[in-house]
Scaffold this active site. Structure first.
Site, PDB file in Angstrom:
ATOM      1  N   GLN A 232       4.184   5.896 -10.162  1.00 30.73           N
ATOM      2  CA  GLN A 232       3.112   5.440  -9.270  1.00 30.73           C
ATOM      3  C   GLN A 232       3.048   6.294  -8.006  1.00 30.73           C
ATOM      4  O   GLN A 232       2.138   6.124  -7.203  1.00 30.73           O
ATOM      5  CB  GLN A 232       3.350   3.976  -8.872  1.00 30.73           C
ATOM      6  CG  GLN A 232       3.328   3.009 -10.046  1.00 30.73           C
ATOM      7  CD  GLN A 232       3.655   1.575  -9.675  1.00 30.73           C
ATOM      8  OE1 GLN A 232       4.299   0.896 -10.460  1.00 30.73           O
ATOM      9  NE2 GLN A 232       3.229   1.082  -8.520  1.00 30.73           N
ATOM     10  N   ARG A 379       3.709  -6.850  -8.347  1.00 30.31           N
ATOM     11  CA  ARG A 379       2.661  -7.293  -7.416  1.00 30.31           C
ATOM     12  C   ARG A 379       3.243  -8.111  -6.267  1.00 30.31           C
ATOM     13  O   ARG A 379       2.917  -9.283  -6.079  1.00 30.31           O
ATOM     14  CB  ARG A 379       1.629  -8.116  -8.166  1.00 30.31           C
ATOM     15  CG  ARG A 379       0.543  -7.232  -8.770  1.00 30.31           C
ATOM     16  CD  ARG A 379      -0.449  -8.059  -9.484  1.00 30.31           C
ATOM     17  NE  ARG A 379      -1.741  -7.422  -9.596  1.00 30.31           N
ATOM     18  CZ  ARG A 379      -2.656  -7.777 -10.485  1.00 30.31           C
ATOM     19  NH1 ARG A 379      -2.401  -8.745 -11.332  1.00 30.31           N
ATOM     20  NH2 ARG A 379      -3.804  -7.183 -10.514  1.00 30.31           N
ATOM     21  N   CYS A 380       4.127  -7.457  -5.515  1.00 29.05           N
ATOM     22  CA  CYS A 380       4.869  -8.200  -4.494  1.00 29.05           C
ATOM     23  C   CYS A 380       4.578  -7.724  -3.080  1.00 29.05           C
ATOM     24  O   CYS A 380       5.014  -8.358  -2.136  1.00 29.05           O
ATOM     25  CB  CYS A 380       6.359  -8.076  -4.765  1.00 29.05           C
ATOM     26  SG  CYS A 380       6.977  -6.418  -4.448  1.00 29.05           S
TER      27      CYS A 380
HETATM   28  N1  MCN Z   1     -11.050  -2.917  -4.328  1.00 29.27           N
HETATM   29  C1  MCN Z   1     -12.363  -3.139  -4.002  1.00 29.27           C
HETATM   30  N2  MCN Z   1     -12.680  -3.704  -2.786  1.00 29.27           N
HETATM   31  C2  MCN Z   1     -11.721  -4.078  -1.914  1.00 29.27           C
HETATM   32  C3  MCN Z   1     -10.358  -3.886  -2.253  1.00 29.27           C
HETATM   33  C4  MCN Z   1     -10.050  -3.284  -3.469  1.00 29.27           C
HETATM   34  O1  MCN Z   1     -13.249  -2.831  -4.805  1.00 29.27           O
HETATM   35  N3  MCN Z   1     -12.025  -4.603  -0.748  1.00 29.27           N
HETATM   36  C5  MCN Z   1     -10.674  -2.245  -5.575  1.00 29.27           C
HETATM   37  C6  MCN Z   1     -10.009  -0.903  -5.296  1.00 29.27           C
HETATM   38  O2  MCN Z   1     -10.877   0.104  -5.011  1.00 29.27           O
HETATM   39  C7  MCN Z   1      -9.167  -0.699  -6.530  1.00 29.27           C
HETATM   40  C8  MCN Z   1      -8.713  -2.120  -6.848  1.00 29.27           C
HETATM   41  O3  MCN Z   1      -9.684  -2.995  -6.255  1.00 29.27           O
HETATM   42  O4  MCN Z   1      -9.932  -0.155  -7.557  1.00 29.27           O
HETATM   43  C9  MCN Z   1      -7.318  -2.445  -6.267  1.00 29.27           C
HETATM   44  O5  MCN Z   1      -7.270  -1.951  -4.960  1.00 29.27           O
HETATM   45  P1  MCN Z   1      -6.096  -2.177  -3.901  1.00 29.27           P
HETATM   46  O6  MCN Z   1      -6.073  -3.569  -3.468  1.00 29.27           O
HETATM   47  O7  MCN Z   1      -6.241  -1.112  -2.886  1.00 29.27           O
HETATM   48  O8  MCN Z   1      -4.742  -1.941  -4.734  1.00 29.27           O
HETATM   49  P2  MCN Z   1      -4.144  -0.559  -5.273  1.00 29.27           P
HETATM   50  O9  MCN Z   1      -5.218   0.233  -5.898  1.00 29.27           O
HETATM   51  O10 MCN Z   1      -3.280   0.055  -4.262  1.00 29.27           O
HETATM   52  O11 MCN Z   1      -3.275  -1.107  -6.479  1.00 29.27           O
HETATM   53  C10 MCN Z   1      -1.944  -1.540  -6.296  1.00 29.27           C
HETATM   54  C11 MCN Z   1      -1.761  -2.989  -6.688  1.00 29.27           C
HETATM   55  C12 MCN Z   1      -0.322  -3.236  -6.927  1.00 29.27           C
HETATM   56  S1  MCN Z   1       0.764  -2.873  -5.697  1.00 29.27           S
HETATM   57  C13 MCN Z   1       0.129  -3.670  -8.139  1.00 29.27           C
HETATM   58  S2  MCN Z   1       1.789  -3.996  -8.305  1.00 29.27           S
HETATM   59  C14 MCN Z   1      -0.782  -3.868  -9.233  1.00 29.27           C
HETATM   60  C15 MCN Z   1      -2.177  -4.121  -8.794  1.00 29.27           C
HETATM   61  O12 MCN Z   1      -2.556  -3.279  -7.845  1.00 29.27           O
HETATM   62  N4  MCN Z   1      -0.606  -3.185 -10.381  1.00 29.27           N
HETATM   63  C16 MCN Z   1      -1.636  -3.156 -11.307  1.00 29.27           C
HETATM   64  N5  MCN Z   1      -3.081  -4.348  -9.770  1.00 29.27           N
HETATM   65  C17 MCN Z   1      -2.897  -3.773 -11.005  1.00 29.27           C
HETATM   66  N6  MCN Z   1      -3.891  -3.771 -11.915  1.00 29.27           N
HETATM   67  C18 MCN Z   1      -3.712  -3.119 -13.087  1.00 29.27           C
HETATM   68  N7  MCN Z   1      -4.723  -3.117 -13.979  1.00 29.27           N
HETATM   69  N8  MCN Z   1      -2.561  -2.446 -13.377  1.00 29.27           N
HETATM   70  C19 MCN Z   1      -1.521  -2.453 -12.520  1.00 29.27           C
HETATM   71  O13 MCN Z   1      -0.413  -1.787 -12.815  1.00 29.27           O
HETATM   72 CU1  CUM Z   2       5.588  -4.780  -5.280  1.00 28.27          CU
HETATM   73  S1  CUM Z   2       4.660  -4.173  -6.985  1.00 28.27           S
HETATM   74 MO1  CUM Z   2       3.110  -3.023  -6.409  1.00 28.27          MO
HETATM   75  O1  CUM Z   2       3.608  -2.920  -4.792  1.00 28.27           O
HETATM   76  O2  CUM Z   2       3.414  -1.543  -7.049  1.00 28.27           O
END
Ligand code: MCN
Ligand code: CUM
Length: 795
Positions: A232, A379-380
């Site tokens: 990641q 997801r923590c």
């Molecule tokens: N998004 C959006 N509008 C917002 C916020 C987010 O449209 N206001 C969209 C983003 O553009 C992105 C998605 O939602 O496409 C998730 O965005 P974000 O909250 O920024 O999270 P990350 O992309 O950084 O993803 C990490 C987070 C984590 S830490 C874990 S653990 C997890 C999760 O996402 N692992 C996943 N969701 C997952 N979903 C899938 N399918 N697979 C994983 O491994």
């Molecule tokens: Cu703590 S699980 Mo996500 O932060 O990759």
């Protein structure tokens, strides 16, 4: 023109939804290849001359290694290399640093410290030979007493697990505290009532569909090492490899191809990666390692495993005066979490951020046990999951003890909408929120009053109904660089945008999608900023040779940090395009106005040029003195974390005869600020709720007294299918993030963080009449049944 005639409009601004900009529920472009079976995952990487690696894992949890005999393995046809800890040690590679300033064995030398630990590995012509050869390795173990929980670890006569470390005379891997101890003690002394609760958030596993793996390819001729791997955070791995293998960064290329989920499981650097790299360097051939499901479940980063003692100091009318928390977390044999260096127990001290509480104190102790290393995953957001679960369970218990309604108790303690910026009792700064409104939307949606009546009515017939509320705001999006770093590398992120002459574009960021849909949503941000249709923008992540430096994707930091960089880089492009537009329109820059997709002359709105025309001019007709091309990059260091918030409410019916509980309804209200792609956001919430339900109802990894991992397969470790998964009713509140360039906040982990307490609180609400205050997750029927029949808490 009469007063009734519409004003003439000259706007040719594009319809943002039509071009797939912000707010469009655009279908995920990556799914085109995924659902056709054309994704390119780690096992799809096949290189000429590639060899295969298999790992021999320890069958026992704690033992001294007396001897390892590899003769039979070496003699098998097709075997190219057999590696043991002893051989690694001659190259000073038997141990590696972890992302939390500890050390971890790559291959065991002196002892094995958990079941499933890597003991040896074989590299052979095909994976079957490698596996057979592993079985031919003879290891003699001398078993040692096993420790599987903090109580055993902290016992005075406990064997010391990390006797490899100088100055390690017990099994404590850290002790940490935050908050105001004396102020908190004082508040407790003056309280009308103290509510105290103990609980365990059990060990769970992210179990992405695709397990971990790597293909290492060292080229002696060029000196370059290319590693395709399930990570990641490719740039962090490059930095780690540079330090461990002492290779310069420009000779290391880390490529993270399509990932079949990550969920935090693919953040740490695992021994398998390191061994495949070393094997490729030694053999000068590509070496592939593909982990199997049991290997993944027993040896890679799990989530949680935290014991809490929590206390709330309360005034009779329900006001929370202070919070006291102590946690003992089980990190397994090596402290291997990835989390910001400053915070030993992650961001667990984000607890109670949505409540207005004068003072708080947290002590946290981490211990070594004979279990696989980890704790921060699934997801923590760096243990915010535990924080919010404990918070909402403590809140429910306190409200019940005072005899105050659950919703009312929360409402009266919330931080008020006009009380921002707000300093949380443990020192975070929140900048926005509408917690009472969020709760109200949830209460209205579920018809709270109506359900209470239904519950009372049902009780007359001996039926057990319950309703559970969980409210929280959580910190997403590390950094800012002032406070957040991993191994000293500051947490910011990046984007690079190249607009080609026809107005098509390629965008790269330092994040790494694992299924979250970055290829879709990042293009939407560019479309919003530049008016280039999203379908004309390709997004690429995960290759350190091409992507700008970034800290990767975890803690839902991509939208808050990399997503902000995407907006900023687009604005840089727009600023340059404005110069090109002024040149094409033969006016000065100050006379040029912008509307979506087009610059026009303020005094003559009909005279305009599109962003695509500007792009062509950047290569074919630029003014004297302006640098050609239309490319830019941006590094973004956010001023603060983003603070999405949510309210999750579930209703359940518990069968008193069997302890089986059914979910009646699940209402989720989420505020992640401006939603880039509402459909993707809803997908993230539904996925998160499903994980929350899984943890509350069925999921845990446990160990027997000998340290055998129960949960090494999907017969014992359960994933809910569509059959068990309840339906969800989603609602939203929108409070734009005040500092994010497009007002967005993270969402990826919210429902997993806030969801579990809603399910558990609902079951506890149904069990209240039996004097039961807590049943530890997962709420398996036998535990619930025991609580009902024995009328006591169950841990
Ligand atoms: N998004 C959006 N509008 C917002 C916020 C987010 O449209 N206001 C969209 C983003 O553009 C992105 C998605 O939602 O496409 C998730 O965005 P974000 O909250 O920024 O999270 P990350 O992309 O950084 O993803 C990490 C987070 C984590 S830490 C874990 S653990 C997890 C999760 O996402 N692992 C996943 N969701 C997952 N979903 C899938 N399918 N697979 C994983 O491994
Ligand atoms: Cu703590 S699980 Mo996500 O932060 O990759």
């Amino acid at each position: 023109m009469t007063a009734t005639e519409p004003a003439p409009t000259t706007s040719r601004a594009l319809d943002e939804i039509k071009i797939g900009g912000m707010g469009a529920s655009r279908k995920r472009v990556e799914d085109n290849r995924f659902i056709r079976g054309r994704g390119h995952y780690i096992d799809d990487v096949v290189l000429p001359g590639m060899l295969h690696m298999e790992i021999l894992r320890s069958p026992v949890a704690h033992a001294r290694i007396v001897s390892i005999d590899t003769t039979r393995a070496w003699n098998m046809p097709g075997v190219r290399l057999v590696l043991t800890g002893e051989m690694m040690a001659t190259r000073n590679l038997a141990w590696m640093p972890t992302l939390s300033y500890d050390t971890q064995a790559v291959l065991a030398t002196d002892k094995v410290r958990f079941q499933g630990q890597e003991v040896a590995c074989v590299i052979a012509d095909d994976p079957y030979i490698a596996k057979d050869a592993c079985e031919a390795i003879e290891v003699e173990y001398e078993q040692l007493p096993v420790i599987v929980n903090p109580t055993q670890a902290l016992a005075p006569d406990a064997p010391i697990i990390r006797d490899d470390k100088e100055n390690q005379h017990d099994n404590v891997c850290f002790e940490w505290e935050v908050g105001d101890k004396s102020g908190t003690d004082r508040a407790f002394a003056e309280a009308d009532h103290v509510s105290r609760i103990e609980m365990h958030y059990p060990r769970s596993h992210p179990s992405p569909l695709e397990c971990c793996g790597s293909v290492a390819d060292f080229d002696r001729a060029t000196g370059k090492l290319t590693v395709y791997m399930t990570t990641q955070a490719p740039h962090i791995v490059r930095a780690a490899v540079a330090l461990i293998a002492e290779l310069p960064e420009h000779m290391i290329r880390i490529v993270s191809p399509d990932l079949g989920g990550g969920f935090g499981n693919k953040v740490p650097v695992y021994p398998g990666y390191v061994m495949s790299i070393l094997a490729s360097i030694l053999l000068e051939r590509p070496v592939k390692w593909i982990e199997d499901r049991s290997g993944n479940l027993i040896s890679t980063g799990f989530g949680r495993d935290v014991y809490l003692t929590g206390e709330l100091a309360l005034r009779r009318d329900g006001k929370i005066l202070a919070v006291r928390m102590h946690t003992d977390s089980d990190h397994g044999a090596f402290f291997g979490d990835a989390q910001p260096s400053k915070f030993k127990i992650g961001l667990l001290h984000s607890a109670f951020a949505c409540y207005d509480i004068p003072t708080a104190h947290l002590t946290a102790r981490g211990v070594y046990t004979n279990k696989a290393p980890g704790g921060v995953a699934y997801r923590c957001s760096f243990r915010v999951t535990e924080a919010m679960f404990f918070q909402e369970r403590m809140v429910q218990a306190a409200a019940d003890e005072l005899g105050i309604d659950q919703a009312e108790f929360r409402r009266m303690n919330f931080v008020r909408d006009d009380d921002f910026p707000h300093r949380t009792p443990f020192g975070f700064l929140t900048d926005s929120g509408q917690y009472a409104k969020c709760l109200q939307v949830g209460l209205d949606a579920i018809d709270y009053e109506g359900f209470r009546r239904e519950q009372a009515e049902a009780a007359k017939n001996g039926r057990l109904l319950g309703i559970g509320i969980s409210c929280m705001t959580e910190p997403l999006g590390a950094g800012n660089s002032r406070e957040y770093d991993i191994l000293g590398i500051k947490m910011f992120d990046s984007a690079e945008l190249r607009v080609h002459m026809t107005g098509k574009a390629i965008l790269r960021t330092g994040a790494k999608t694992q299924g979250q849909g970055h290829e879709t949503t990042w293009a939407q941000i560019v479309a919003h900023e530049l008016g280039i249709p999203a379908e004309d923008i390709v997004v690429e992540e995960g290759d350190t040779d091409t992507a700008p430096f970034g800290m990767g994707t975890y803690a839902s930091r991509s939208t808050p940090v990399a997503g902000a960089a995407v907006a900023m880089v687009s604005r840089k492009i727009r600023a340059k395009a404005r110069k090109l537009a002024a040149h094409l329109l033969e006016v000065s820059e100050e006379d040029v106005e912008w509307e979506l997709g087009r610059f026009y002359v303020r005094a003559a709105p009909d005279r305009g040029v599109t962003i695509q025309e500007c792009a062509m001019a950047a290569y074919a007709n630029m003014p004297d003195g302006l640098e050609p091309g239309l490319e830019a990059n941006a590094y973004y260091d956010p001023p603060n974390l983003t603070w999405p918030f949510g309210c999750y409410i579930t209703t359940v019916e518990v069968d008193p005869m069997t302890g089986v509980w059914d979910v009646l309804r699940v209402v989720a209200v989420d505020d992640c600020g401006v939603r880039i792609n509402p459909m993707i956001v809803e997908g993230q919430i539904m996925g998160g709720l499903t994980e929350a339900y899984a943890m509350a109802s069925m999921q845990f990894i446990t160990f027997d007294a000998d340290g055998n991992c129960i949960g090494s397969n999907f017969m014992d470790y359960l994933l809910p299918t569509a059959w068990e998964t309840p339906g969800y009713e989603l609602h939203e509140v929108v409070t734009p993030c005040p500092h994010h360039p497009i007002g967005a906040k993270g969402i990826g982990e919210c429902a997993t963080v806030g969801g579990p307490a809603a399910f558990v609180n609902a079951v506890m609400d149904a069990l209240k009449q039996f004097g039961v205050r807590n049943v530890d997750m997962p709420l398996l029927p036998d535990r619930v049944h025991e609580a009902i029949t024995q009328r006591h808490d169950v841990s």
